[in-house]
Design a protein around this motif. Structure first.
Motif, PDB file in Angstrom:
ATOM      1  N   LEU A   1      45.012  40.892  38.858  1.00 29.90           N
ATOM      2  CA  LEU A   1      45.863  41.340  37.759  1.00 29.90           C
ATOM      3  C   LEU A   1      45.833  40.335  36.602  1.00 29.90           C
ATOM      4  CD1 LEU A   1      48.068  43.505  36.964  1.00 29.90           C
ATOM      5  CD2 LEU A   1      49.720  41.817  37.788  1.00 29.90           C
ATOM      6  N   LEU A   2      45.942  39.052  36.919  1.00 32.35           N
ATOM      7  CA  LEU A   2      45.894  38.015  35.882  1.00 32.35           C
ATOM      8  C   LEU A   2      44.514  37.927  35.242  1.00 32.35           C
ATOM      9  CD1 LEU A   2      48.027  35.267  37.625  1.00 32.35           C
ATOM     10  CD2 LEU A   2      48.642  36.569  35.578  1.00 32.35           C
TER      11      LEU A   2
ATOM     12  N   ASP B   1      42.356  40.322  34.918  1.00 31.61           N
ATOM     13  CA  ASP B   1      42.218  41.488  34.048  1.00 31.61           C
ATOM     14  C   ASP B   1      43.034  41.319  32.772  1.00 31.61           C
ATOM     15  OD1 ASP B   1      40.574  42.629  35.950  1.00 31.61           O
ATOM     16  OD2 ASP B   1      42.111  43.998  36.730  1.00 31.61           O
ATOM     17  N   PHE B   2      44.232  40.761  32.891  1.00 32.08           N
ATOM     18  CA  PHE B   2      45.092  40.555  31.729  1.00 32.08           C
ATOM     19  C   PHE B   2      44.456  39.591  30.731  1.00 32.08           C
ATOM     20  CE2 PHE B   2      48.295  37.980  29.556  1.00 32.08           C
ATOM     21  CZ  PHE B   2      49.000  38.962  28.890  1.00 32.08           C
ATOM     22  N   TYR B   3      43.937  38.459  31.226  1.00 32.03           N
ATOM     23  CA  TYR B   3      43.402  37.422  30.335  1.00 32.03           C
ATOM     24  C   TYR B   3      41.978  37.699  29.855  1.00 32.03           C
ATOM     25  CZ  TYR B   3      47.350  34.337  31.261  1.00 32.03           C
ATOM     26  OH  TYR B   3      48.598  33.789  31.333  1.00 32.03           O
TER      27      TYR B   3
ATOM     28  N   TYR C   1      49.114  39.648  18.522  1.00 33.71           N
ATOM     29  CA  TYR C   1      49.811  39.100  19.681  1.00 33.71           C
ATOM     30  C   TYR C   1      50.582  37.824  19.378  1.00 33.71           C
ATOM     31  CZ  TYR C   1      46.655  42.323  21.924  1.00 33.71           C
ATOM     32  OH  TYR C   1      45.979  43.443  22.276  1.00 33.71           O
TER      33      TYR C   1
END
Length: 130
Positions: free
Chosen positions: A106-107, A109-111, A8
């Protein structure tokens, strides 16, 4: 680098601003491995929550870590109570309103995998709750 940095790192370190999304700045594991390699035992990692919840204790930890003398506690408390906050988003928060619950999820889950990697890297579960 290997692992998350290799996978990443292009998102975190690119100079192409069309690729560098604001959310990439919160993928702290990308930076933490490099910081730890450079600063080794001199690296002290704190969360904003630590500072906001216990500012005096956190600042004393910083003073101790960098080898400064411990300040007068009354003076430190007075300073913290009277100092003007820098870099505050309070003015802007009123313009946008509260974050939608769906956006927060959503954030989160993303992080989540990045925070798990950060927690594992530093051996500290406090990063799981960021």
């Amino acid at each position: 680098s290997s692992g998350i940095n290799a996978e990443y790192g292009h998102c975190c370190f690119t100079n192409d601003h069309s690729l560098r999304l604001r959310v990439a700045l919160g993928i702290y594991i990308c930076y933490a491995k490099d910081w730890a390699e450079v600063f080794k035992e001199n690296l002290l990692v704190l969360t904003m929550e630590e500072y906001h919840d216990k500012p005096v204790k956190t600042l004393l930890k910083v003073y101790n870590h960098i080898g400064l003398y411990e300040p007068n506690l009354d003076d430190l408390v007075d300073f913290l109570q009277t100092a003007k906050t820098q870099n505050s988003n309070l003015d802007r928060k009123g313009q946008f309103g509260p974050m939608l619950e769906e956006t927060k999820q959503l954030l989160d889950d993303f992080y989540k995998p990045y925070n798990a990697a950060l927690s594992e890297f530093f051996g500290d579960s406090k990063f799981l709750f960021m």
